[in-house]
Design a protein around this motif. Structure first.
Motif, PDB file in Angstrom:
ATOM      1  N   LYS A 270     -32.635 -24.393   3.794  1.00 42.42           N
ATOM      2  CA  LYS A 270     -32.362 -25.531   4.673  1.00 42.42           C
ATOM      3  C   LYS A 270     -31.073 -25.276   5.422  1.00 42.42           C
ATOM      4  O   LYS A 270     -30.210 -24.523   4.957  1.00 42.42           O
ATOM      5  N   LEU A 271     -30.958 -25.931   6.563  1.00 41.64           N
ATOM      6  CA  LEU A 271     -29.716 -25.777   7.323  1.00 41.64           C
ATOM      7  C   LEU A 271     -28.524 -26.310   6.544  1.00 41.64           C
ATOM      8  O   LEU A 271     -28.585 -27.413   5.993  1.00 41.64           O
ATOM      9  N   GLY A 272     -27.482 -25.499   6.481  1.00 40.68           N
ATOM     10  CA  GLY A 272     -26.294 -25.903   5.754  1.00 40.68           C
ATOM     11  C   GLY A 272     -25.391 -26.796   6.565  1.00 40.68           C
ATOM     12  O   GLY A 272     -25.557 -26.971   7.760  1.00 40.68           O
TER      13      GLY A 272
ATOM     14  N   GLY B 177     -28.255 -21.982  13.461  1.00 44.54           N
ATOM     15  CA  GLY B 177     -27.293 -22.387  12.438  1.00 44.54           C
ATOM     16  C   GLY B 177     -27.461 -21.524  11.206  1.00 44.54           C
ATOM     17  O   GLY B 177     -28.158 -20.501  11.227  1.00 44.54           O
ATOM     18  N   THR B 178     -26.832 -21.922  10.124  1.00 43.81           N
ATOM     19  CA  THR B 178     -26.883 -21.165   8.875  1.00 43.81           C
ATOM     20  C   THR B 178     -27.841 -21.828   7.906  1.00 43.81           C
ATOM     21  O   THR B 178     -27.647 -22.989   7.519  1.00 43.81           O
ATOM     22  N   TRP B 179     -28.865 -21.085   7.515  1.00 45.17           N
ATOM     23  CA  TRP B 179     -29.866 -21.552   6.565  1.00 45.17           C
ATOM     24  C   TRP B 179     -29.510 -21.038   5.183  1.00 45.17           C
ATOM     25  O   TRP B 179     -29.221 -19.855   5.004  1.00 45.17           O
ATOM     26  N   ILE B 180     -29.549 -21.939   4.185  1.00 46.11           N
ATOM     27  CA  ILE B 180     -29.106 -21.597   2.831  1.00 46.11           C
ATOM     28  C   ILE B 180     -30.231 -21.923   1.856  1.00 46.11           C
ATOM     29  O   ILE B 180     -30.820 -23.009   1.915  1.00 46.11           O
TER      30      ILE B 180
ATOM     31  N   HIS C   2     -27.746 -16.776   2.451  1.00 47.32           N
ATOM     32  CA  HIS C   2     -27.285 -17.489   3.638  1.00 47.32           C
ATOM     33  C   HIS C   2     -27.763 -16.676   4.844  1.00 47.32           C
ATOM     34  O   HIS C   2     -27.385 -15.509   4.990  1.00 47.32           O
ATOM     35  N   GLN C   3     -28.572 -17.301   5.685  1.00 47.22           N
ATOM     36  CA  GLN C   3     -29.092 -16.597   6.862  1.00 47.22           C
ATOM     37  C   GLN C   3     -28.633 -17.350   8.110  1.00 47.22           C
ATOM     38  O   GLN C   3     -29.062 -18.467   8.376  1.00 47.22           O
ATOM     39  N   GLU C   4     -27.762 -16.717   8.872  1.00 45.37           N
ATOM     40  CA  GLU C   4     -27.259 -17.336  10.090  1.00 45.37           C
ATOM     41  C   GLU C   4     -28.107 -16.899  11.275  1.00 45.37           C
ATOM     42  O   GLU C   4     -28.272 -15.700  11.539  1.00 45.37           O
ATOM     43  N   LEU C   5     -28.660 -17.883  11.991  1.00 43.42           N
ATOM     44  CA  LEU C   5     -29.392 -17.639  13.230  1.00 43.42           C
ATOM     45  C   LEU C   5     -28.503 -18.072  14.380  1.00 43.42           C
ATOM     46  O   LEU C   5     -28.098 -19.229  14.456  1.00 43.42           O
ATOM     47  N   THR C   6     -28.180 -17.126  15.268  1.00 43.54           N
ATOM     48  CA  THR C   6     -27.288 -17.458  16.374  1.00 43.54           C
ATOM     49  C   THR C   6     -28.086 -17.611  17.670  1.00 43.54           C
ATOM     50  O   THR C   6     -29.218 -17.139  17.788  1.00 43.54           O
ATOM     51  N   ALA C   7     -27.472 -18.272  18.640  1.00 39.93           N
ATOM     52  CA  ALA C   7     -28.173 -18.638  19.863  1.00 39.93           C
ATOM     53  C   ALA C   7     -28.541 -17.438  20.728  1.00 39.93           C
ATOM     54  O   ALA C   7     -29.376 -17.553  21.628  1.00 39.93           O
ATOM     55  N   ASP C   8     -27.943 -16.274  20.453  1.00 41.97           N
ATOM     56  CA  ASP C   8     -28.263 -15.084  21.241  1.00 41.97           C
ATOM     57  C   ASP C   8     -29.405 -14.269  20.633  1.00 41.97           C
ATOM     58  O   ASP C   8     -29.661 -13.138  21.067  1.00 41.97           O
ATOM     59  N   GLY C   9     -30.099 -14.875  19.620  1.00 43.07           N
ATOM     60  CA  GLY C   9     -31.254 -14.199  19.042  1.00 43.07           C
ATOM     61  C   GLY C   9     -30.924 -13.178  17.973  1.00 43.07           C
ATOM     62  O   GLY C   9     -31.730 -12.281  17.688  1.00 43.07           O
TER      63      GLY C   9
END
Length: 249
Positions: free
Chosen positions: A247-249, A179-182, A189-196
């Motif tokens: 934290k997750l947004g 998800g997106t951590w803010i 804003h740091q987005e972590l996606t399921a494909d790594g």
């Protein structure tokens, strides 16, 4: 002791340690111990007691309570125990305070240690050199209270190092950390996606940094597409990274 003696060294003690799932104390007794702790220093005819992964006692006469505590006892007559993790800064005299020393065999520290014949362990550097150049002469290498080497050979089922190189990305679909951590100020804003993959927006600037990431427990490693590495740590519902708390947004 010859190499033949090494192969037969304390097999019963090894079996007892490996099967010790009940928190029994383990006592390596009657050794010369190079603690690398400037307060304790070197002690002879001494014992090293650990429970689980932690050293709980070091020095002479601990053996007197071994029976009371139902300890696993390993006889180390003629042997020297040294730290397995070497603080080279301390060896060079570069630690100004005892509290700054790393990896000493002191109560409360992790039970990472080597057991070697006295003649192969005049000091900590020579003990480590023996481990690297003559591992068949090592009586024991213990990491966090668990044997890695014993009697000159590897211990069955021991932990092994991960393969060198960049691992393939895991499929993190469904992970609660995707998800997106803010950060608390809304800057990062740091987005972590399921494909790594990760994608950072900084101060409204999209794609400021992009790259790959891997999660190992609560640790996250980043490899940016520009070539540099960074890391973060999950603490509860927060992600700490490079001075930011997100934290997750």
């Amino acid at each position: 002791m010859s190499i033949t003696d090494t192969v037969s060294w304390n097999p019963e003690a090894l079996d007892a340690i490996l099967s010790n799932d009940e928190g029994r104390p383990v006592l390596f007794t009657n050794a010369r111990i190079l603690t690398m702790d400037p307060l304790i220093a070197t002690t002879t005819g001494a014992d090293l007691l650990f429970v689980g992964s932690l050293v709980v006692g070091v020095g002479p006469a601990i053996i007197t309570a071994a029976g009371d505590d139902n300890a696993v006892v390993v006889d180390c007559t003629g042997l020297t125990i040294t730290p397995a993790v070497v603080d080279t800064v301390a060896l060079a005299g570069g630690r100004g305070h005892r509290s700054e020393y790393v990896a000493t065999l002191s109560p409360g520290n992790t039970a990472d240690f080597l057991v070697l014949p006295d003649e192969l362990a005049a000091d900590v550097p020579s003990a480590v050199a023996t481990l690297i150049t003559r591992p068949e002469q090592v009586r024991a290498l213990v990491a966090a209270g668990r044997p890695v080497l014993w009697a000159g050979g590897g211990v069955p089922g021991r932990a092994t190092a991960p393969e060198a190189g960049i691992p393939a990305a895991e499929d993190l679909t469904g992970s609660p950390r995707v998800g997106t951590w803010i950060d608390t100020n809304g800057f990062l804003h740091q987005e972590l996606t399921a494909d790594g993959r990760y994608d950072e927006t900084r101060g409204g600037r999209p794609h400021a940094y992009q790259g790959r990431y891997w999660i190992d427990g609560d640790h996250i490693d980043y490899l940016d597409d520009l070539g540099f590495w960074a890391y973060g740590e999950f603490q509860g519902d927060e992600l700490h990274h490079a001075g930011y708390v997100m934290k997750l947004g």
